[in-house]
Design a protein around this motif. Structure first.
Motif, PDB file in Angstrom:
ATOM      1  N   MET A   1     -18.591  19.839   0.542  1.00 10.09           N
ATOM      2  CA  MET A   1     -17.553  20.777   0.166  1.00 10.09           C
ATOM      3  C   MET A   1     -16.529  20.845   1.285  1.00 10.09           C
ATOM      4  O   MET A   1     -16.871  20.844   2.461  1.00 10.09           O
ATOM      5  N   SER A   2     -15.289  20.916   0.911  1.00  5.82           N
ATOM      6  CA  SER A   2     -14.219  20.956   1.889  1.00  5.82           C
ATOM      7  C   SER A   2     -14.118  22.335   2.515  1.00  5.82           C
ATOM      8  O   SER A   2     -14.350  23.352   1.868  1.00  5.82           O
ATOM      9  N   ASP A   3     -13.750  22.354   3.782  1.00  3.20           N
ATOM     10  CA  ASP A   3     -13.593  23.633   4.467  1.00  3.20           C
ATOM     11  C   ASP A   3     -12.134  24.103   4.445  1.00  3.20           C
ATOM     12  O   ASP A   3     -11.766  25.003   5.178  1.00  3.20           O
ATOM     13  N   GLY A   4     -11.297  23.459   3.628  1.00  2.00           N
ATOM     14  CA  GLY A   4      -9.895  23.854   3.534  1.00  2.00           C
ATOM     15  C   GLY A   4      -8.977  22.967   4.341  1.00  2.00           C
ATOM     16  O   GLY A   4      -7.770  23.010   4.176  1.00  2.00           O
ATOM     17  N   ASN A   5      -9.529  22.175   5.231  1.00  2.00           N
ATOM     18  CA  ASN A   5      -8.714  21.252   6.019  1.00  2.00           C
ATOM     19  C   ASN A   5      -8.481  19.971   5.221  1.00  2.00           C
ATOM     20  O   ASN A   5      -9.320  19.548   4.437  1.00  2.00           O
ATOM     21  N   PHE A   6      -7.341  19.351   5.465  1.00  2.00           N
ATOM     22  CA  PHE A   6      -7.027  18.112   4.774  1.00  2.00           C
ATOM     23  C   PHE A   6      -7.941  17.014   5.282  1.00  2.00           C
ATOM     24  O   PHE A   6      -8.048  16.771   6.472  1.00  2.00           O
ATOM     25  N   ASN A   7      -8.615  16.361   4.368  1.00  2.00           N
ATOM     26  CA  ASN A   7      -9.534  15.305   4.740  1.00  2.00           C
ATOM     27  C   ASN A   7      -9.287  14.117   3.813  1.00  2.00           C
ATOM     28  O   ASN A   7      -9.515  14.198   2.617  1.00  2.00           O
ATOM     29  N   ARG A   8      -8.820  13.008   4.358  1.00  2.00           N
ATOM     30  CA  ARG A   8      -8.522  11.838   3.547  1.00  2.00           C
ATOM     31  C   ARG A   8      -9.754  11.260   2.867  1.00  2.00           C
ATOM     32  O   ARG A   8      -9.657  10.611   1.839  1.00  2.00           O
ATOM     33  N   ASN A   9     -10.883  11.446   3.434  1.00  2.00           N
ATOM     34  CA  ASN A   9     -12.099  10.880   2.854  1.00  2.00           C
ATOM     35  C   ASN A   9     -12.438  11.495   1.509  1.00  2.00           C
ATOM     36  O   ASN A   9     -13.177  10.919   0.727  1.00  2.00           O
ATOM     37  N   LEU A  10     -11.909  12.667   1.231  1.00  4.98           N
ATOM     38  CA  LEU A  10     -12.192  13.322  -0.044  1.00  4.98           C
ATOM     39  C   LEU A  10     -11.233  12.882  -1.141  1.00  4.98           C
ATOM     40  O   LEU A  10     -11.458  13.165  -2.309  1.00  4.98           O
ATOM     41  N   LEU A  11     -10.159  12.182  -0.775  1.00  8.20           N
ATOM     42  CA  LEU A  11      -9.176  11.738  -1.755  1.00  8.20           C
ATOM     43  C   LEU A  11      -9.610  10.415  -2.379  1.00  8.20           C
ATOM     44  O   LEU A  11     -10.257   9.594  -1.716  1.00  8.20           O
ATOM     45  N   PRO A  12      -9.259  10.180  -3.630  1.00 10.56           N
ATOM     46  CA  PRO A  12      -9.594   8.890  -4.251  1.00 10.56           C
ATOM     47  C   PRO A  12      -8.782   7.761  -3.615  1.00 10.56           C
ATOM     48  O   PRO A  12      -7.645   7.959  -3.179  1.00 10.56           O
ATOM     49  N   TYR A  13      -9.382   6.587  -3.553  1.00 13.95           N
ATOM     50  CA  TYR A  13      -8.715   5.428  -2.976  1.00 13.95           C
ATOM     51  C   TYR A  13      -7.634   4.921  -3.916  1.00 13.95           C
ATOM     52  O   TYR A  13      -7.867   4.773  -5.110  1.00 13.95           O
ATOM     53  N   GLN A  14      -6.458   4.682  -3.384  1.00 18.40           N
ATOM     54  CA  GLN A  14      -5.374   4.111  -4.178  1.00 18.40           C
ATOM     55  C   GLN A  14      -4.888   2.851  -3.483  1.00 18.40           C
ATOM     56  O   GLN A  14      -4.463   2.905  -2.328  1.00 18.40           O
ATOM     57  N   ASN A  15      -4.944   1.745  -4.169  1.00 15.39           N
ATOM     58  CA  ASN A  15      -4.610   0.471  -3.540  1.00 15.39           C
ATOM     59  C   ASN A  15      -3.179   0.040  -3.825  1.00 15.39           C
ATOM     60  O   ASN A  15      -2.837  -1.119  -3.660  1.00 15.39           O
ATOM     61  N   TYR A  16      -2.324   0.951  -4.238  1.00 12.05           N
ATOM     62  CA  TYR A  16      -0.937   0.586  -4.529  1.00 12.05           C
ATOM     63  C   TYR A  16      -0.238   0.037  -3.293  1.00 12.05           C
ATOM     64  O   TYR A  16       0.403  -1.003  -3.355  1.00 12.05           O
ATOM     65  N   GLN A  17      -0.358   0.717  -2.169  1.00 14.54           N
ATOM     66  CA  GLN A  17       0.335   0.282  -0.959  1.00 14.54           C
ATOM     67  C   GLN A  17      -0.171  -1.067  -0.473  1.00 14.54           C
ATOM     68  O   GLN A  17       0.606  -1.903  -0.041  1.00 14.54           O
ATOM     69  N   SER A  18      -1.469  -1.288  -0.532  1.00 13.83           N
ATOM     70  CA  SER A  18      -1.986  -2.573  -0.059  1.00 13.83           C
ATOM     71  C   SER A  18      -1.532  -3.698  -0.986  1.00 13.83           C
ATOM     72  O   SER A  18      -1.249  -4.803  -0.530  1.00 13.83           O
ATOM     73  N   GLY A  19      -1.436  -3.430  -2.282  1.00 10.88           N
ATOM     74  CA  GLY A  19      -0.927  -4.436  -3.215  1.00 10.88           C
ATOM     75  C   GLY A  19       0.537  -4.722  -2.979  1.00 10.88           C
ATOM     76  O   GLY A  19       0.984  -5.867  -3.081  1.00 10.88           O
ATOM     77  N   LEU A  20       1.288  -3.702  -2.651  1.00 12.30           N
ATOM     78  CA  LEU A  20       2.709  -3.865  -2.352  1.00 12.30           C
ATOM     79  C   LEU A  20       2.895  -4.724  -1.098  1.00 12.30           C
ATOM     80  O   LEU A  20       3.717  -5.633  -1.071  1.00 12.30           O
ATOM     81  N   ARG A  21       2.107  -4.452  -0.075  1.00  6.01           N
ATOM     82  CA  ARG A  21       2.195  -5.250   1.154  1.00  6.01           C
ATOM     83  C   ARG A  21       1.785  -6.691   0.904  1.00  6.01           C
ATOM     84  O   ARG A  21       2.397  -7.622   1.436  1.00  6.01           O
ATOM     85  N   ALA A  22       0.770  -6.903   0.097  1.00  4.69           N
ATOM     86  CA  ALA A  22       0.325  -8.270  -0.210  1.00  4.69           C
ATOM     87  C   ALA A  22       1.406  -9.021  -0.971  1.00  4.69           C
ATOM     88  O   ALA A  22       1.644 -10.207  -0.717  1.00  4.69           O
ATOM     89  N   GLY A  23       2.084  -8.351  -1.886  1.00 12.01           N
ATOM     90  CA  GLY A  23       3.173  -8.981  -2.625  1.00 12.01           C
ATOM     91  C   GLY A  23       4.332  -9.353  -1.728  1.00 12.01           C
ATOM     92  O   GLY A  23       4.911 -10.430  -1.854  1.00 12.01           O
TER      93      GLY A  23
END
Length: 63
Positions: A1-23
């Motif tokens: 459970m989150s303690d209210g602090n922003f934690n990237r590990n709790l967010l779903p992975y989005q590979n849009y940026q990595s696909g953009l860089r690969a392109g």
């Protein structure tokens, strides 16, 4: 459970940026190969061809 602090590990992975860089990387590689083929087809001497390739790399790096 989150303690209210922003934690990237709790967010779903989005590979849009990595696909953009690969392109972008694949298009850069294609552009370099195409320019090299054009320079060879035009029978440009190797020193001038190398200077043109270096100028092209510099121009792409600035954008």
């Amino acid at each position: 459970m989150s303690d209210g602090n922003f934690n990237r590990n709790l967010l779903p992975y989005q590979n849009y940026q990595s696909g953009l860089r690969a392109g972008r990387a694949s298009m850069r590689t294609l552009a370099f190969e195409t320019l090299q083929e054009i320079l060879q087809a035009e029978n440009i001497d190797s020193q001038l061809a190398e200077r043109l390739m270096q100028s092209f790399r510099t121009a792409l790096g600035q954008r």
